[in-house]
Design a protein around this motif. Structure first.
Motif, PDB file in Angstrom:
ATOM      1  N   ALA A 126       0.869  -1.172   0.000  1.00  0.00           N
ATOM      2  CA  ALA A 126       0.000   0.000   0.000  1.00  0.00           C
ATOM      3  C   ALA A 126       0.903   1.219   0.000  1.00  0.00           C
ATOM      4  O   ALA A 126       1.967   1.199   0.619  1.00  0.00           O
ATOM      5  CB  ALA A 126      -0.894   0.004   1.228  1.00  0.00           C
ATOM      6  N   ASP A 127       0.502   2.255  -0.721  1.00  0.00           N
ATOM      7  CA  ASP A 127       1.281   3.480  -0.782  1.00  0.00           C
ATOM      8  C   ASP A 127       0.624   4.510   0.128  1.00  0.00           C
ATOM      9  O   ASP A 127      -0.497   4.942  -0.148  1.00  0.00           O
ATOM     10  CB  ASP A 127       1.326   3.969  -2.236  1.00  0.00           C
ATOM     11  N   SER A 130      -0.379   8.019  -1.644  1.00  0.00           N
ATOM     12  CA  SER A 130      -1.466   8.183  -2.615  1.00  0.00           C
ATOM     13  C   SER A 130      -2.812   7.789  -2.034  1.00  0.00           C
ATOM     14  O   SER A 130      -3.833   8.055  -2.637  1.00  0.00           O
ATOM     15  CB  SER A 130      -1.175   7.375  -3.870  1.00  0.00           C
ATOM     16  N   SER A 131      -2.835   7.144  -0.862  1.00  0.00           N
ATOM     17  CA  SER A 131      -4.161   6.775  -0.357  1.00  0.00           C
ATOM     18  C   SER A 131      -4.604   7.655   0.800  1.00  0.00           C
ATOM     19  O   SER A 131      -5.495   7.300   1.539  1.00  0.00           O
ATOM     20  CB  SER A 131      -4.199   5.302   0.024  1.00  0.00           C
ATOM     21  N   ARG A 132      -3.995   8.811   0.947  1.00  0.00           N
ATOM     22  CA  ARG A 132      -4.518   9.762   1.927  1.00  0.00           C
ATOM     23  C   ARG A 132      -5.901  10.207   1.482  1.00  0.00           C
ATOM     24  O   ARG A 132      -6.156  10.348   0.289  1.00  0.00           O
ATOM     25  CB  ARG A 132      -3.593  10.974   2.037  1.00  0.00           C
ATOM     26  N   SER A 133      -6.759  10.471   2.452  1.00  0.00           N
ATOM     27  CA  SER A 133      -8.181  10.617   2.132  1.00  0.00           C
ATOM     28  C   SER A 133      -8.470  11.740   1.141  1.00  0.00           C
ATOM     29  O   SER A 133      -9.343  11.627   0.311  1.00  0.00           O
ATOM     30  CB  SER A 133      -8.968  10.818   3.412  1.00  0.00           C
ATOM     31  N   ARG A 134      -7.734  12.836   1.204  1.00  0.00           N
ATOM     32  CA  ARG A 134      -8.075  13.958   0.338  1.00  0.00           C
ATOM     33  C   ARG A 134      -7.322  13.945  -0.987  1.00  0.00           C
ATOM     34  O   ARG A 134      -7.548  14.788  -1.834  1.00  0.00           O
ATOM     35  CB  ARG A 134      -7.831  15.279   1.073  1.00  0.00           C
ATOM     36  N   TYR A 213     -10.367   6.519  -8.854  1.00  0.00           N
ATOM     37  CA  TYR A 213      -9.268   6.759  -7.919  1.00  0.00           C
ATOM     38  C   TYR A 213      -9.388   5.900  -6.676  1.00  0.00           C
ATOM     39  O   TYR A 213      -8.409   5.631  -5.999  1.00  0.00           O
ATOM     40  CB  TYR A 213      -9.231   8.242  -7.518  1.00  0.00           C
ATOM     41  N   ARG A 214     -10.625   5.495  -6.345  1.00  0.00           N
ATOM     42  CA  ARG A 214     -10.818   4.721  -5.131  1.00  0.00           C
ATOM     43  C   ARG A 214     -10.638   3.233  -5.373  1.00  0.00           C
ATOM     44  O   ARG A 214     -10.602   2.457  -4.430  1.00  0.00           O
ATOM     45  CB  ARG A 214     -12.245   4.958  -4.585  1.00  0.00           C
ATOM     46  N   LYS A 216      -9.323  -0.499  -6.156  1.00  0.00           N
ATOM     47  CA  LYS A 216      -8.153  -1.224  -5.670  1.00  0.00           C
ATOM     48  C   LYS A 216      -7.199  -1.529  -6.820  1.00  0.00           C
ATOM     49  O   LYS A 216      -7.628  -1.900  -7.905  1.00  0.00           O
ATOM     50  CB  LYS A 216      -8.658  -2.518  -5.069  1.00  0.00           C
ATOM     51  N   ARG A 235      -3.808   6.704 -14.143  1.00  0.00           N
ATOM     52  CA  ARG A 235      -5.037   7.291 -13.624  1.00  0.00           C
ATOM     53  C   ARG A 235      -5.194   8.729 -14.066  1.00  0.00           C
ATOM     54  O   ARG A 235      -6.293   9.184 -14.335  1.00  0.00           O
ATOM     55  CB  ARG A 235      -5.056   7.208 -12.101  1.00  0.00           C
ATOM     56  N   PRO A 344     -12.427  -4.516   2.450  1.00  0.00           N
ATOM     57  CA  PRO A 344     -13.537  -3.567   2.366  1.00  0.00           C
ATOM     58  C   PRO A 344     -13.667  -2.888   1.000  1.00  0.00           C
ATOM     59  O   PRO A 344     -14.611  -2.123   0.802  1.00  0.00           O
ATOM     60  CB  PRO A 344     -13.225  -2.544   3.462  1.00  0.00           C
ATOM     61  N   SER A 345     -12.748  -3.135   0.046  1.00  0.00           N
ATOM     62  CA  SER A 345     -12.871  -2.463  -1.262  1.00  0.00           C
ATOM     63  C   SER A 345     -14.140  -2.894  -1.959  1.00  0.00           C
ATOM     64  O   SER A 345     -14.575  -4.039  -1.835  1.00  0.00           O
ATOM     65  CB  SER A 345     -11.734  -2.814  -2.212  1.00  0.00           C
TER      66      SER A 345
END
Lengths: 393, 134
Positions: A126-127, A130-134, A213-214, A216, A235, A344-345
């Protein structure tokens, strides 16, 4: 009806050609470590058995596409009234045939992995950056959507401005030859529905882009830093493609506004030509990017920033798993359908070709499948029944 | 930072996750005050259970590495609190490992060199990162 059959045939041939081309290319578009939905070491790409299986797949898929192309031409010559039905159902038949060929290849690929002892690592990545919520909001190409929304607003304002000058009764429907055949009293809803629908479409596309973007990622185990960099570039490219499609669709919607206002009525040729032109314009960029960039951009050569290269720790952790069937493969039914109760994806990148799929262990996934199935079955049913009635008379 | 989880490892997943974040902090790949992905997002990216990530985050919070907040999510702590009993805890953790090294006839020098190498490479990584940022 008869004069339209030639157009339907052309449409059918174009659709079959495009679907056939993408299906035949799918094993080459997919990243090297995913072999017909089975995770293998990327180095097995050049293995003779792997090359042979890809050629078998491509040969059979190409042959079935060609057979269906031939069949639609034959049908047009023999039974021209059936052309529209063929245009609706033959692409589906092609997808079904390709599915059967794929399942055969998936079984062979799984067998090859076992017999050749192609071990893969059981590491997932996992990065954090790039997976920060905003982050996904920041990465969206907002200008396409803002311009599209602005066009909708302008169309709505212009419609409102000319509303008082319009006659009380407006033409609401035209037949194939663009002769008016239905009238109605003017109302605000009637003249605003077009820009409103366009705006809803823009919102929908924006949601789709955010969804992309969301979803997996399929991260390549052997070089995760490169894989993440490629995903990021891909992307961004695909977001611009989606934005472009949104703008073209908005322009299409807005271009019809003068028609609903009865200010300008194009000839049938102009209308069909316009629709065809815009549809082609929308189709070319996604097909081009899909073929050029490959699944999740695995054919792209992005620059890897120093931040990408950062792994936690200094010791190598990436060891091949001892077990041949690791959970990664187990979670992918037929290599096509992701089913993982823990995950959960909801949206996931597919393992074959370059589409997105769903995590079928989630209830929401079945809700989406249900809605899509209901809509497509209903529209197919209604059109088929209508067509059969037309053919019977 | 790339977080790696090995499903084939003997270590439980929450433990691997916790260790990765601590190593990230030690090597400067995660900075104090840096935002981490939400529990849900990290679980989705790794394809693991929400509770597993939650457990790792809670442990990190209890140890003072992470601040969990409803609004801003998970953020790396600005300053790590001193734990007076840490050295004690560390020697207890090392005891069986050192014992095994002795059983397996590893020399004192090799053992010391191993710890030194790990320590120095992590500090070096952190220093390199800081130099690059300047």
């Amino acid at each position: 009806m008869n004069e339209m059959n030639g157009l339907f045939l052309a449409l059918n041939l174009v659709v079959l050609l495009i679907i056939g081309l993408i299906l035949v290319r799918a094993p080459w578009i997919t990243q090297r470590s995913l072999f017909f939905g089975v995770r293998v070491p990327a180095s097995t790409w050049d293995h003779p058995s792997a090359q042979r299986l890809r050629r078998i797949y491509a040969g059979w898929t190409a042959a079935s596409s060609a057979a269906l192309l031939f069949a639609s031409i034959l049908l047009y010559v023999r039974q021209p009234d059936w052309t529209l039905l063929a245009a609706m159902y033959l692409p589906l038949l092609l997808l079904l045939i390709q599915f059967l060929i794929y399942v055969f290849c998936w079984r062979s690929a799984r067998h090859l992995k076992q017999t050749q002892n192609w071990q893969t690592s059981a590491t997932v990545y996992a990065d954090t950056a790039s997976s920060r919520s905003r982050q996904s909001f920041r990465d969206l190409p907002w200008s396409w959507y803002l311009i599209s929304a602005l066009l909708c607003l302008i169309a709505a304002l212009v419609s409102l401005a000319v509303y008082p000058t319009l006659p009380d009764v407006l033409v609401k429907h035209w037949n194939f030859a663009m002769e008016a055949d239905a009238w109605g009293e003017k109302s605000l809803l009637h003249i605003l529905i077009q820009p409103l629908l366009a705006f809803v479409m823009v919102l929908f596309m924006l949601a789709a882009n955010l969804g992309m973007y969301r979803s997996k990622l399929q991260v390549e185990n052997e070089n995760p830093a490169l894989s993440f960099a490629r995903h990021r570039l891909y992307r961004r490219l695909m977001s611009h493609v989606l934005g472009f499609i949104t703008l073209v669709m908005t322009v299409m919607f807005v271009a019809i506004t003068p028609m609903t206002l009865n200010l300008w009525v194009p000839s049938a040729g102009t209308l069909i030509g316009g629709i065809l032109f815009f549809s082609l314009l929308m189709l070319i960029p996604p097909i081009w990017v899909t073929l050029k960039a490959g699944q999740a951009g695995n054919r792209l050569k992005p620059e890897i920033s120093s931040e990408d290269r950062l792994n936690a720790g200094i010791l190598p952790r990436d060891l091949p798993a001892a077990a041949t069937r690791i959970r990664d493969d187990r979670d992918w039914k037929l290599g096509l359908f992701y089913f993982n109760r823990d995950d959960p994806s909801l949206f996931v990148e597919n393992r074959f070709g370059s589409n997105n799929g769903l995590n079928y262990a989630r209830k929401t996934a079945w809700l989406i499948v249900g809605i899509l199935a209901a809509v497509s079955v209903m529209s197919y049913y209604v059109t088929t029944v209508l067509l059969c009635r037309l053919l019977a008379t | 930072m790339l977080i790696q989880i090995d499903f084939a490892s003997d270590l439980p997943i929450y433990r691997q996750l916790r260790d990765q974040i601590v190593i990230g902090l030690a090597t400067g790949q995660l900075e104090a005050g840096e935002e981490l992905p939400s529990v849900r997002r990290l679980a989705a990216d790794l394809g693991i259970n929400l509770h597993t990530v939650h457990k790792a985050y809670q442990q990190l919070r209890d140890e003072g590495f992470l601040v969990l907040d409803r609004r801003s999510g998970a953020v790396m702590a600005k300053n790590i609190p001193d734990q007076p009993e840490f050295q004690n805890w560390l020697s207890r953790q090392l005891e069986p490992l050192v014992a095994e090294a002795i059983c397996r006839k590893m020399s004192t020098n090799d053992l010391q060199a191993l710890v030194r190498t790990l320590d120095q490479s992590m500090r070096q990584l952190k220093k390199d990162g800081e130099m690059q940022n300047e």
